[in-house]
Design an enzyme around this catalytic site. Structure first.
Site, PDB file in Angstrom:
ATOM      1  N   GLY A   1      -7.916 -85.543  63.458  1.00 43.30           N
ATOM      2  CA  GLY A   1      -8.898 -84.670  62.542  1.00 43.30           C
ATOM      3  C   GLY A   1      -8.452 -85.136  61.087  1.00 43.30           C
ATOM      4  CB  SER A   2      -5.807 -87.260  59.676  1.00 45.36           C
ATOM      5  OG  SER A   2      -6.560 -88.849  59.745  1.00 45.36           O
ATOM      6  CG  MET A   3     -10.017 -90.041  58.156  1.00 45.25           C
ATOM      7  SD  MET A   3      -9.511 -90.049  56.422  1.00 45.25           S
ATOM      8  CE  MET A   3     -11.225 -90.291  55.585  1.00 45.25           C
TER       9      MET A   3
END
Length: 166
Positions: free
Chosen positions: A42-44
């Protein structure tokens, strides 16, 4: 099941696999990139969520720009990283280095790079995001989280294709 029906099922399965392979190779030629990629974290977020399928291009003549979503292969890491270009550092000789960061991360990616590496170069870029399909890759994401189930699913899919009657 008679041998002709089994032969038909195996041939049908082979046609499905070969069609998918031809489409994949055709996209490789058109985009200049090895393959689409599925976001595994979910880093983006909020721009792209886990399970999104990203379509990439990797044309050598296209310059890297601040704000672009780049897919990077970092030395020493098996899985590519999908993050946004944060800063560009251009030397007088035209050599460009850049820094990346995930939209949902508090700090830049220098902690993810190999030791004593502070900037990335064009050679580290696998591709740049040019389009996406939401959540179509969630299965791939789940298989990455639970790798032993990958073989169970593949076995069941293969069995289904062989046993399924039309």
């Amino acid at each position: 099941m008679n041998k002709w029906r089994l032969y038909y099922q195996v041939l049908n399965f082979g046609m499905i696999v070969s069609s998918a392979l031809m489409i994949w190779k055709g996209l490789m030629v058109i985009t200049g990139s090895e393959s689409p990629i599925v976001l595994l974290s979910g880093s983006m977020e909020p721009a792209f969520h886990r399970g999104y399928l990203l379509f990439l291009t990797n044309r050598v003549e296209d310059p890297i720009r601040v704000g672009e979503i780049a897919v990077l292969r970092i030395e020493g890491r098996k899985i590519p990283i999908v993050h946004r270009v944060l800063k560009i550092h251009e030397k007088q000789n035209g050599h460009i280095k850049f820094l990346t960061k995930g939209d949902n991360n508090a700090v830049d990616d220098r902690g993810l790079y190999k030791q004593d590496q502070h900037w990335l170069e064009k050679k580290d870029v696998v591709g740049r995001a040019r389009g996406f399909v939401p959540y179509i890759g969630i299965g791939t994401s789940l298989m990455n989280d639970y790798p032993k189930h990958k073989y169970e699913v593949l076995f069941l899919l293969g069995l289904f294709v062989l046993v399924h009657r039309e």
